[in-house]
Design an enzyme around this catalytic site. Structure first.
Site, mmCIF file in Angstrom:
data_model
loop_
_atom_site.group_PDB
_atom_site.id
_atom_site.type_symbol
_atom_site.label_atom_id
_atom_site.label_comp_id
_atom_site.label_asym_id
_atom_site.label_seq_id
_atom_site.Cartn_x
_atom_site.Cartn_y
_atom_site.Cartn_z
ATOM 1 N N HIS A 94 4.735 6.619 -0.446
ATOM 2 C CA HIS A 94 4.296 5.633 -0.366
ATOM 3 C C HIS A 94 5.928 5.371 -0.984
ATOM 4 C CE1 HIS A 94 0.683 5.315 1.273
ATOM 5 N NE2 HIS A 94 1.106 4.502 2.005
ATOM 6 N N LYS A 98 2.977 2.672 -6.151
ATOM 7 C CA LYS A 98 1.760 3.093 -5.864
ATOM 8 C C LYS A 98 1.189 3.572 -6.980
ATOM 9 C CE LYS A 98 -1.183 4.615 -2.277
ATOM 10 N NZ LYS A 98 -2.666 3.029 -2.727
HETATM 11 N N1 NDP Z 1 -6.141 -1.772 2.931
HETATM 12 C C1 NDP Z 1 -4.585 -2.108 3.267
HETATM 13 O O1 NDP Z 1 -4.171 -2.078 4.597
HETATM 14 C C2 NDP Z 1 -3.689 -2.136 2.225
HETATM 15 C C3 NDP Z 1 -4.334 -1.527 1.264
HETATM 16 N N2 NDP Z 1 -3.514 -1.712 0.066
HETATM 17 C C4 NDP Z 1 -4.006 -1.329 -1.165
HETATM 18 O O2 NDP Z 1 -4.081 -2.656 -1.919
HETATM 19 C C5 NDP Z 1 -3.633 -2.373 -3.464
HETATM 20 C C6 NDP Z 1 -2.437 -3.324 -3.763
HETATM 21 O O3 NDP Z 1 -1.436 -2.566 -3.752
HETATM 22 P P1 NDP Z 1 0.136 -3.695 -3.782
HETATM 23 O O4 NDP Z 1 -0.190 -4.736 -2.921
HETATM 24 O O5 NDP Z 1 0.765 -2.703 -3.289
HETATM 25 O O6 NDP Z 1 -0.328 -3.229 -5.357
HETATM 26 P P2 NDP Z 1 0.946 -4.968 -6.345
HETATM 27 O O7 NDP Z 1 0.832 -4.059 -7.826
HETATM 28 O O8 NDP Z 1 2.183 -5.528 -5.385
HETATM 29 O O9 NDP Z 1 0.132 -6.692 -6.394
HETATM 30 C C7 NDP Z 1 -1.523 -6.008 -6.963
HETATM 31 C C8 NDP Z 1 -1.876 -7.421 -7.002
HETATM 32 O O10 NDP Z 1 -3.306 -7.617 -7.638
HETATM 33 C C9 NDP Z 1 -3.516 -8.430 -9.586
HETATM 34 N N3 NDP Z 1 -3.922 -7.482 -10.219
HETATM 35 C C10 NDP Z 1 -4.011 -6.059 -10.553
HETATM 36 N N4 NDP Z 1 -5.130 -6.113 -11.253
HETATM 37 C C11 NDP Z 1 -6.025 -7.391 -10.904
HETATM 38 C C12 NDP Z 1 -7.349 -7.202 -11.309
HETATM 39 N N5 NDP Z 1 -6.964 -5.984 -12.398
HETATM 40 N N6 NDP Z 1 -7.129 -8.607 -11.831
HETATM 41 C C13 NDP Z 1 -7.243 -9.315 -10.659
HETATM 42 N N7 NDP Z 1 -5.556 -9.427 -10.418
HETATM 43 C C14 NDP Z 1 -5.253 -8.249 -10.421
HETATM 44 C C15 NDP Z 1 -1.766 -8.134 -9.129
HETATM 45 O O11 NDP Z 1 -1.608 -9.394 -10.431
HETATM 46 P P3 NDP Z 1 -0.345 -9.401 -11.084
HETATM 47 O O12 NDP Z 1 0.378 -9.169 -10.756
HETATM 48 O O13 NDP Z 1 -0.532 -10.469 -11.830
HETATM 49 O O14 NDP Z 1 -0.404 -7.790 -12.223
HETATM 50 C C16 NDP Z 1 -0.894 -8.187 -7.790
HETATM 51 O O15 NDP Z 1 -1.251 -9.726 -7.954
HETATM 52 C C17 NDP Z 1 -3.482 -0.899 -3.770
HETATM 53 O O16 NDP Z 1 -5.198 -0.441 -4.083
HETATM 54 C C18 NDP Z 1 -3.361 -0.621 -2.037
HETATM 55 O O17 NDP Z 1 -3.038 0.967 -2.606
HETATM 56 C C19 NDP Z 1 -1.850 -1.876 -0.187
HETATM 57 C C20 NDP Z 1 -1.334 -2.187 1.111
HETATM 58 C C21 NDP Z 1 -2.421 -2.135 2.403
HETATM 59 O O1 LIG Z 2 -0.662 1.148 -1.912
HETATM 60 C C1 LIG Z 2 0.232 1.114 -0.887
HETATM 61 O O2 LIG Z 2 1.367 0.591 -0.946
HETATM 62 C C2 LIG Z 2 -0.819 1.706 0.325
HETATM 63 N N1 LIG Z 2 -2.218 1.053 0.300
HETATM 64 C C3 LIG Z 2 -3.010 1.904 1.089
HETATM 65 C C4 LIG Z 2 -3.386 3.521 0.650
HETATM 66 O O3 LIG Z 2 -3.362 3.701 -0.315
HETATM 67 O O4 LIG Z 2 -3.517 3.698 1.636
HETATM 68 C C5 LIG Z 2 -2.496 1.710 2.806
HETATM 69 C C6 LIG Z 2 -1.200 1.752 3.145
HETATM 70 O O5 LIG Z 2 -1.148 2.623 3.028
HETATM 71 C C7 LIG Z 2 -0.120 1.045 1.901
#
Ligand code: NDP
Ligand SMILES: O=C(O)C1=N[C@H](C(=O)O)C[C@H](O)C1
Length: 206
Positions: A94, A98
């Site tokens: 990743h 991450k």
């Molecule tokens: N299930 C799936 O298909 C996928 C899952 N994921 C998961 O999603 C999660 C987020 O990933 P990603 O988008 O890359 O992360 P990012 O860091 O890009 O985004 C996280 C977001 O969450 C906000 N945030 C962080 N902490 C808090 C909090 N305590 N309360 C409220 N908002 C909060 C951040 O706001 P700010 O910027 O203001 O801190 C930001 O907008 C991870 O756990 C990842 O593994 C990711 C992609 C696909």
């Molecule tokens: O953090 C990410 O980017 C992603 N998180 C998810 C995971 O932890 O499996 C899904 C995807 O792989 C992208």
């Protein structure tokens, strides 16, 4: 947040475990359905989600993409057919931002293959290796994590046998498939009063 939730049907949350749990609390107070994509929950945090699902319907999935969820089915079949003759290793890569490892998807893949071969992942998982490790123990399931650049998300499950190996790989080139999956999950919840679901339920892959 409460003003927004008062007018919402469903909350889609991809944040951090502590953020998700705060949103879960608020959403369940307002009777708002939840799609949770966040990964990295501790067992105690996961139990809070399970408990909230008796009040509101929740889709919880570490990966919302159709391709990964179909890959889960392929892994179940491969693990069942190959059983104990092949060593199982899971490799994920990743982007540099991450924060959790192994990825939620890799852990789910581990659970699926462990269950398919009758093992408990908590007992057989090996998270990285270093130094004089000794020979590989046959029933273990190893995890290797790569972090760098803008890699969207790659997962490979390796079944390594004597004289041959099978690799089942999924690669995400864009985050669009996650967003599309999350919207599909929200539609799926429209007529659900409560309960905990995953993308296998949403996609009819059970
Ligand atoms: N299930 C799936 O298909 C996928 C899952 N994921 C998961 O999603 C999660 C987020 O990933 P990603 O988008 O890359 O992360 P990012 O860091 O890009 O985004 C996280 C977001 O969450 C906000 N945030 C962080 N902490 C808090 C909090 N305590 N309360 C409220 N908002 C909060 C951040 O706001 P700010 O910027 O203001 O801190 C930001 O907008 C991870 O756990 C990842 O593994 C990711 C992609 C696909
Ligand atoms: O953090 C990410 O980017 C992603 N998180 C998810 C995971 O932890 O499996 C899904 C995807 O792989 C992208």
């Amino acid at each position: 947040m409460h003003a927004v939730l008062a007018a919402a049907d469903c909350l889609i949350d991809f944040t951090r475990p502590e953020g998700t749990l705060a949103h879960l609390q608020a959403a369940s107070e307002h009777g708002v359905k939840l799609v949770i994509g966040t990964t990295g929950f501790t067992p105690a945090q996961r139990a809070e989600i399970d408990a909230a699902a008796s009040r509101v319907p929740i889709v919880l999935a570490p990966n919302m993409s159709v391709g990964v969820n179909v890959t889960f089915k392929l892994l179940e079949l491969a693990a069942r057919l190959l059983a104990s003759d092949y060593d199982i290793e899971i490799i994920e890569a990743h982007h540099r931002h991450k924060v959790d490892a192994p990825s939620g998807t890799a852990l789910k893949m581990g659970e699926i293959v462990a269950q398919a071969v009758g093992r408990d992942l908590a007992e057989v998982a090996v998270y990285g290796r270093e130094g004089v490790t000794g020979e590989r123990k046959p029933s273990t399931i190893g995890f290797a994590t790569v972090r760098g650049g803008d890699i969207v998300g790659d997962h490979t499950v390796l079944f390594a046998g004597a004289g041959e190996r099978i690799e089942i790989t999924h690669k995400s080139a864009s985050r669009v498939s996650y967003a599309q999956g999350a919207l599909r999950a929200a539609h799926f919840l429209a007529d659900k009063p409560n309960g905990l679901f995953d993308m296998q339920d949403v996609l009819g892959l059970r």
